[in-house]
Design a protein around this motif. Sequence first.
Motif, mmCIF file in Angstrom:
data_model
loop_
_atom_site.group_PDB
_atom_site.id
_atom_site.type_symbol
_atom_site.label_atom_id
_atom_site.label_comp_id
_atom_site.label_asym_id
_atom_site.label_seq_id
_atom_site.Cartn_x
_atom_site.Cartn_y
_atom_site.Cartn_z
ATOM 1 N N THR A 164 25.669 38.446 -20.101
ATOM 2 C CA THR A 164 24.494 37.632 -19.792
ATOM 3 C C THR A 164 24.870 36.175 -19.998
ATOM 4 O OG1 THR A 164 23.039 39.385 -20.599
ATOM 5 C CG2 THR A 164 22.070 37.192 -20.361
ATOM 6 N N ILE A 165 24.633 35.352 -18.990
ATOM 7 C CA ILE A 165 24.918 33.918 -19.091
ATOM 8 C C ILE A 165 23.979 33.328 -20.134
ATOM 9 C CG2 ILE A 165 25.043 31.723 -17.855
ATOM 10 C CD1 ILE A 165 27.055 33.901 -16.883
ATOM 11 N N ASP A 166 24.552 32.592 -21.093
ATOM 12 C CA ASP A 166 23.769 32.043 -22.200
ATOM 13 C C ASP A 166 23.753 30.516 -22.172
ATOM 14 O OD1 ASP A 166 22.203 32.537 -24.519
ATOM 15 O OD2 ASP A 166 23.892 31.928 -25.773
ATOM 16 N N SER A 167 24.041 29.946 -21.015
ATOM 17 C CA SER A 167 24.110 28.496 -20.893
ATOM 18 C C SER A 167 23.521 28.080 -19.555
ATOM 19 C CB SER A 167 25.573 28.045 -20.978
ATOM 20 O OG SER A 167 25.694 26.693 -20.659
ATOM 21 N N GLU A 168 22.907 26.918 -19.521
ATOM 22 C CA GLU A 168 22.396 26.384 -18.257
ATOM 23 C C GLU A 168 23.546 25.873 -17.385
ATOM 24 O OE1 GLU A 168 19.369 26.526 -16.967
ATOM 25 O OE2 GLU A 168 18.576 27.522 -18.743
ATOM 26 N N LYS A 197 34.581 25.653 -15.646
ATOM 27 C CA LYS A 197 34.527 25.373 -17.083
ATOM 28 C C LYS A 197 34.366 26.655 -17.885
ATOM 29 C CE LYS A 197 31.454 21.590 -15.911
ATOM 30 N NZ LYS A 197 30.257 20.895 -16.250
ATOM 31 N N LEU A 198 34.502 26.500 -19.188
ATOM 32 C CA LEU A 198 34.124 27.576 -20.092
ATOM 33 C C LEU A 198 32.608 27.537 -20.256
ATOM 34 C CD1 LEU A 198 36.822 27.274 -22.878
ATOM 35 C CD2 LEU A 198 36.384 29.294 -21.472
ATOM 36 N N SER A 244 36.662 43.699 -12.976
ATOM 37 C CA SER A 244 38.042 43.868 -13.431
ATOM 38 C C SER A 244 38.164 43.174 -14.785
ATOM 39 C CB SER A 244 39.048 43.315 -12.419
ATOM 40 O OG SER A 244 38.873 41.947 -12.221
ATOM 41 N N ALA A 245 39.002 43.725 -15.638
ATOM 42 C CA ALA A 245 39.133 43.194 -17.000
ATOM 43 C C ALA A 245 39.349 41.684 -16.964
ATOM 44 C CB ALA A 245 40.284 43.879 -17.713
ATOM 45 N N THR A 246 38.650 40.984 -17.859
ATOM 46 C CA THR A 246 38.607 39.526 -17.843
ATOM 47 C C THR A 246 38.725 38.989 -19.262
ATOM 48 O OG1 THR A 246 37.134 39.676 -15.942
ATOM 49 C CG2 THR A 246 37.209 37.574 -17.059
ATOM 50 N N ILE A 247 39.412 37.877 -19.425
ATOM 51 C CA ILE A 247 39.590 37.258 -20.744
ATOM 52 C C ILE A 247 38.309 36.554 -21.186
ATOM 53 C CG2 ILE A 247 40.726 35.319 -21.917
ATOM 54 C CD1 ILE A 247 43.279 36.102 -20.584
ATOM 55 N N PHE A 250 35.480 31.716 -18.635
ATOM 56 C CA PHE A 250 35.592 30.740 -17.561
ATOM 57 C C PHE A 250 34.633 31.112 -16.437
ATOM 58 C CE2 PHE A 250 39.705 30.049 -19.624
ATOM 59 C CZ PHE A 250 39.712 28.662 -19.690
ATOM 60 N N THR A 251 33.917 30.105 -15.927
ATOM 61 C CA THR A 251 32.956 30.353 -14.859
ATOM 62 C C THR A 251 33.638 30.937 -13.622
ATOM 63 O OG1 THR A 251 33.123 28.049 -14.145
ATOM 64 C CG2 THR A 251 31.305 28.599 -15.609
ATOM 65 N N GLN A 252 34.850 30.464 -13.297
ATOM 66 C CA GLN A 252 35.524 30.994 -12.110
ATOM 67 C C GLN A 252 35.902 32.462 -12.293
ATOM 68 O OE1 GLN A 252 36.906 28.609 -14.052
ATOM 69 N NE2 GLN A 252 39.132 28.688 -14.029
#
Length: 84
Positions: free
Chosen positions: A34-38, A44-45, A10-13, A58-60
Motif C-alpha cells: 500500500t502506497i503510504d506517501s503522496e 524516487k524512493l 516479480s520479486a522486488t527490492i 523505488f517508484t519505478q
Amino acid sequence: MAGDKYRIKSATIALFWEEGRHVAHMVPIGSIITIDSEQFNGNKLTEVLWAEKKVMMFTQDIRARGEKLKAVTAAGDPIAGHFD
C-alpha cells in the motif's frame, strides 16, 4: 497516490530500517503493498506498507513490477473514480 494498493508481479527490492540503518530485502511475488506517501512520481524512493511494516521502494520498481489493484466496495463494485 497514498492508499493505492499494488500486487507485486516479480520479486522486488525494498529497504527496511533495521538496527539504525536501511537494509535491502526482497518483497516476494504476490505480495500486496500500500502506497503510504503522496509522492509517487518520478524515480524516487517512496514509503509503502508491506506485511504491516513501513518500507521504502523505488517508484519505478512499483510501476514496472506491480499491478495496481482496483478499489472496490465491500460488495465488490468498483468505486467511482478509481480505475486503471
